[in-house]
Design an enzyme around this catalytic site. Structure first.
Site, mmCIF file in Angstrom:
data_model
loop_
_atom_site.group_PDB
_atom_site.id
_atom_site.type_symbol
_atom_site.label_atom_id
_atom_site.label_comp_id
_atom_site.label_asym_id
_atom_site.label_seq_id
_atom_site.Cartn_x
_atom_site.Cartn_y
_atom_site.Cartn_z
ATOM 1 C CG HIS A 1 -2.278 0.982 1.166
ATOM 2 N ND1 HIS A 1 -3.268 1.162 2.134
ATOM 3 C CD2 HIS A 1 -2.174 2.380 0.674
ATOM 4 C CE1 HIS A 1 -3.874 2.114 1.833
ATOM 5 N NE2 HIS A 1 -3.239 3.085 1.011
ATOM 6 C CG HIS B 1 -0.476 6.976 -0.876
ATOM 7 N ND1 HIS B 1 -1.515 7.280 -1.942
ATOM 8 C CD2 HIS B 1 -0.886 6.780 -0.301
ATOM 9 C CE1 HIS B 1 -2.855 6.153 -0.907
ATOM 10 N NE2 HIS B 1 -2.022 6.011 0.160
ATOM 11 N NE ARG C 1 1.338 12.364 -2.542
ATOM 12 C CZ ARG C 1 0.272 11.680 -1.502
ATOM 13 N NH1 ARG C 1 -0.820 10.937 -2.449
ATOM 14 N NH2 ARG C 1 -0.382 12.280 -1.028
ATOM 15 C CG ASN D 1 -4.502 8.454 -3.327
ATOM 16 O OD1 ASN D 1 -4.139 7.282 -3.988
ATOM 17 N ND2 ASN D 1 -5.046 8.663 -2.357
ATOM 18 C CE LYS E 1 -7.744 1.857 -1.368
ATOM 19 N NZ LYS E 1 -6.295 2.942 -0.578
ATOM 20 C CG HIS F 1 -9.997 4.853 2.788
ATOM 21 N ND1 HIS F 1 -8.902 5.388 3.012
ATOM 22 C CD2 HIS F 1 -10.891 5.056 3.729
ATOM 23 C CE1 HIS F 1 -8.661 6.126 4.094
ATOM 24 N NE2 HIS F 1 -9.711 6.210 4.675
ATOM 25 C CG HIS G 1 -4.752 2.833 5.457
ATOM 26 N ND1 HIS G 1 -6.767 1.865 5.829
ATOM 27 C CD2 HIS G 1 -5.014 3.730 4.248
ATOM 28 C CE1 HIS G 1 -7.145 3.561 5.095
ATOM 29 N NE2 HIS G 1 -6.140 3.810 4.138
ATOM 30 C CG LEU H 1 -7.982 11.367 7.527
ATOM 31 C CD1 LEU H 1 -8.651 12.046 6.276
ATOM 32 C CD2 LEU H 1 -9.154 10.978 8.602
ATOM 33 C CG ASP I 1 -1.369 4.590 4.104
ATOM 34 O OD1 ASP I 1 -2.129 4.711 2.599
ATOM 35 O OD2 ASP I 1 -2.436 5.257 4.845
ATOM 36 C CG HIS J 1 0.476 15.461 1.808
ATOM 37 N ND1 HIS J 1 -0.407 15.455 1.184
ATOM 38 C CD2 HIS J 1 -0.528 14.391 2.510
ATOM 39 C CE1 HIS J 1 -1.700 14.837 1.082
ATOM 40 N NE2 HIS J 1 -0.763 14.098 2.071
ATOM 41 C CB ALA K 1 -5.492 12.934 5.609
#
Length: 342
Positions: free
Chosen positions: A12, A14, A16, A40, A97, A134, A172, A217, A246, A250, A262
């Protein structure tokens, strides 16, 4: 002292795109053999053409000679069809997802009513395509600390009942409710657990001032019973629970704002964090299964061939890292860790 293990997978992640991707992908590929890439983006990855283009972008950003394998996913929307699922399978997309609309970062295009997608879920069940969830409701009247538990009661129990052969990963997880749900479910129901939900709880985020870099989150929960339940189950050797960081980067300015976003960034030292958890629980012998085998088994993947080595060695996490044209504050910034990946 050294600890050796099969190279893990991040089930899992991210990362970008664009300059942000290029800034951080090197951290993950030093540690992980593969990673399941979350869809996402903005706009989200909703079809095979977008997924293939995103994979190409990731591969082009890898250090020369690196064999890291990004495993792509599609973003489930109210308009996802059975045809989309078949095309995804034909192009080696590994999963789909589910984001309830408004649940987290870039989830505005998510699902508004899962019942409307039952024909799509039926196709996924028939074709063996896993659903990654999620697991939170987003209604304003539900307390943010209860969203995961309510999702189990209102959504997930029904989906599992209606699609008994559908493979589902409860992503998560953060509560004892989720742990108990997965333990009580059949073998096609699994869960990922992050390092930050194992190492932190809501006190870390809220006591003596709000710490925005601990905001994620699903939100951090109480130590007892929730964090303790997560620690107990991941170090028990149960094959239904496996590694998923996860990690969600950011910019510092986006976290430290009047409406901070989040996400916790932990890719810089994910495996070191997990080693610390398992060592503290006197369960280092259980880590390789959790990190390197159980996820691969669930997704019918071979184990990675590479062996990684960690040294028992103190080191301090930097206060920040470069990220695109700004910087990012990592999880446990300025803290000292007791293990270091060679």
């Amino acid at each position: 002292m050294q600890f050796k293990m099969i190279q893990p997978d991040d089930c899992h992640l991210h990362i970008r795109s664009g300059m942000a991707l290029k800034s951080i992908i090197g951290m993950t590929v030093k540690q992980m053999g593969r990673a399941i890439i979350m869809p996402n983006l903005n706009p989200p990855i909703t079809n095979v053409t977008q997924a293939c283009a995103y994979k190409a972008e990731i591969l082009s950003a890898l250090p020369k000679g690196n064999r890291f394998n990004p495993l792509m996913t599609l973003y489930l929307t109210d308009n996802t069809t059975s045809k989309d699922i078949q095309e995804a399978i034909d192009h080696d997309v590994i999963a789909v997802k589910l984001y309830p609309a408004g649940a987290t970062t870039n989830s505005d295009s998510g699902v508004t009513n899962i019942a409307k997608l039952y024909p799509t879920l039926e196709s996924m069940q028939k074709l063996g395509m896993p659903l990654l969830v999620h697991g939170e409701v987003t209604r304003s009247e539900v307390d943010i600390f209860d969203r995961e538990a309510v999702f189990i009661d209102e959504v997930l129990n029904q989906v599992v009942s209606d699609f008994p052969e559908l493979k589902i990963v409860f992503e998560h997880i953060t509560t004892k409710n989720a742990v108990d749900f997965v333990l009580a479910s059949h073998h096609k129901i699994a869960a990922t657990v992050t390092p930050h939900h194992l190492l932190a709880n809501r006190n870390d985020m809220l006591v003596n001032g709000i710490r925005p870099h601990y905001f994620c989150l699903p939100v951090l929960k109480r130590r007892n019973p929730h964090q303790i339940a997560l620690l107990d189950v991941v170090t028990s050797g149960n094959v239904k629970f496996f590694l998923g960081t996860d990690s969600a980067p950011h910019m510092k300015t986006d976290k430290e704002s009047a409406c901070g976003c989040a996400g916790i960034f932990n890719a810089h030292c994910a495996i070191e964090l997990y080693v610390m958890v398992f060592e503290h629980q006197n369960a280092l012998d259980k880590l390789e299964g959790f990190a390197s085998k159980f996820g691969a088994d669930f997704y019918n993947l071979p184990y990675n061939k590479k062996i990684i080595t960690l040294n028992k060695k103190d080191w301090t996490i930097p206060a920040s890292y470069s990220f695109a044209h700004s910087n990012i504050v990592p999880f446990m910034a300025t803290k000292t860790l007791s293990w270091k990946l060679v």
